[in-house]
Design a protein around this motif. Structure first.
Motif, PDB file in Angstrom:
ATOM      1  N   VAL A 171       0.863  -1.190   0.000  1.00 35.43           N
ATOM      2  CA  VAL A 171       0.000   0.000   0.000  1.00 35.43           C
ATOM      3  C   VAL A 171       0.889   1.227   0.000  1.00 35.43           C
ATOM      4  N   PRO A 172       1.260   1.732  -1.183  1.00 30.39           N
ATOM      5  CA  PRO A 172       2.227   2.845  -1.259  1.00 30.39           C
ATOM      6  C   PRO A 172       1.785   4.113  -0.536  1.00 30.39           C
ATOM      7  N   GLN A 173       0.481   4.280  -0.295  1.00 29.76           N
ATOM      8  CA  GLN A 173       0.001   5.486   0.378  1.00 29.76           C
ATOM      9  C   GLN A 173       0.355   5.497   1.859  1.00 29.76           C
ATOM     10  N   ILE A 174       0.755   4.333   2.392  1.00 26.02           N
ATOM     11  CA  ILE A 174       1.087   4.241   3.815  1.00 26.02           C
ATOM     12  C   ILE A 174       2.564   4.517   4.023  1.00 26.02           C
ATOM     13  N   ASN A 175       2.840   5.341   5.030  1.00 24.48           N
ATOM     14  CA  ASN A 175       4.225   5.684   5.349  1.00 24.48           C
ATOM     15  C   ASN A 175       4.377   5.786   6.859  1.00 24.48           C
ATOM     16  N   PHE A 176       5.148   4.877   7.450  1.00 29.84           N
ATOM     17  CA  PHE A 176       5.383   4.899   8.893  1.00 29.84           C
ATOM     18  C   PHE A 176       6.573   5.776   9.226  1.00 29.84           C
TER      19      PHE A 176
END
Length: 312
Positions: A307-312
């Motif tokens: 899910v490229p929209q997720i960034n931790f």
């Protein structure tokens, strides 16, 4: 036998998923919803000008965004050794003039760019009571602890402000879904009857907008709090704000109404990772903890790739 009445919620479209972009504006309750979206890593932008309670304040902010207004020293003032702006929350205050102007202008620019591609805009006014600065005759977003003698308090006809802010959203992004909800936080300092009058004005105006416009809906957070959660055990110690149990309950109702079912599995994975990141070990140098950290990092990298929209 049912021992309480439940406010019906109906599944709405278009759903919020991980390809969505959600702009949230308004009172402290929209912060609760926004922080839930942030926790689950949905692409979102929450209150760039800080908490805004009155529809006129939200409208004024969106007007600045549409006009690409550049804030200058004429828009701010110095009080109690701090630079402040009547159009923004105290979160943007600064002891340095250049810093507050930078924050204000960055917020306008960021919001404009985000809004142009947003899929959903959640707007949550909290009150129809406003404070008008006597010097200028303008309603302010925040009084910033300036002496009350400098303001005139009034209950306003909020219909025009709500219609106008909706129109600004449409002018910048005609396809965005606008989700209105009235904050369940009770403004009892205005008075019990006065608070009810205020909420009634907000609900009436919003219902008129929703009934007359496509791509707009209403989520009954206020009604859920007042009816389903009509017990002081669902309030914080001030007996005014919903507590964490109430926030979680209303969030679950919101999830059922607006969050795509396809996002549920991803949300579970995000939740597991978030809890892992919050974990505090007894011994950070132990082999068991190092293995735990490596596994957690692998989960993060795998999910960010899927899910490229997720960034931790």
């Amino acid at each position: 036998m049912e021992f309480r009445t439940q406010v019906p919620v109906i599944s709405k479209e278009p759903k919020i998923g991980y390809s969505s972009k959600v702009l949230l504006l308004g009172s402290c309750f929209v912060e609760n919803i926004g922080k839930k979206l942030e926790y689950f890593k949905f692409p979102s932008l929450l209150n760039p000008f800080g908490i805004l309670f009155h529809p006129a304040a939200i409208h004024n902010f969106l007007k600045r965004v549409k006009e690409q207004h550049v804030f200058t020293e004429a828009d701010i003032f110095y009080h109690n050794e701090t630079w402040k702006c009547y159009e923004a929350h105290s979160d943007l205050n600064s002891v340095e003039k250049e810093e507050i102007l930078s924050k204000l202008n960055a917020a306008v620019k960021e919001t404009r760019e985000f809004l142009k591609t947003a899929t959903h805009v959640i707007i949550t006014p909290g009150t129809a009571w406003g404070y008008r600065l006597n010097e200028t005759g303008r309603l302010v977003a925040n009084c910033h602890k300036v002496p009350q003698a400098n303001f005139s308090k009034e209950i306003t006809d909020v219909k025009n402000a709500i219609f106008d802010l909706s129109e600004i959203v449409r002018s910048l992004n005609p396809s965005a879904e606008i989700i209105f909800t009235v904050s369940p936080v009770r403004h009892l300092k205005d008075g019990f009857v006065e608070n009810q009058l205020s909420k009634a004005k907000l609900i009436t105006a919003i219902q008129e907008v929703v009934a007359s416009e496509e791509n707009s809906g209403y989520f009954p957070s206020y009604e859920i709090m007042m009816d389903e959660l009509r017990d002081y055990r669902f309030y914080t110690e001030d007996m005014v704000h919903p507590n964490s149990v109430a926030v979680d309950y209303i969030w679950e109702k919101f999830r059922q109404t607006w969050i795509a079912s396809a996002a549920s599995e991803v949300m579970k994975q995000v939740d597991t990772i978030q809890k892992g990141l919050l974990h505090r070990p007894f011994n950070e140098t132990s082999e068991a903890h190092q293995k735990f950290r490596r596994n957690l990092q692998q989960k993060i990298e795998k999910l960010e790739k899927e899910v490229p929209q997720i960034n931790f």
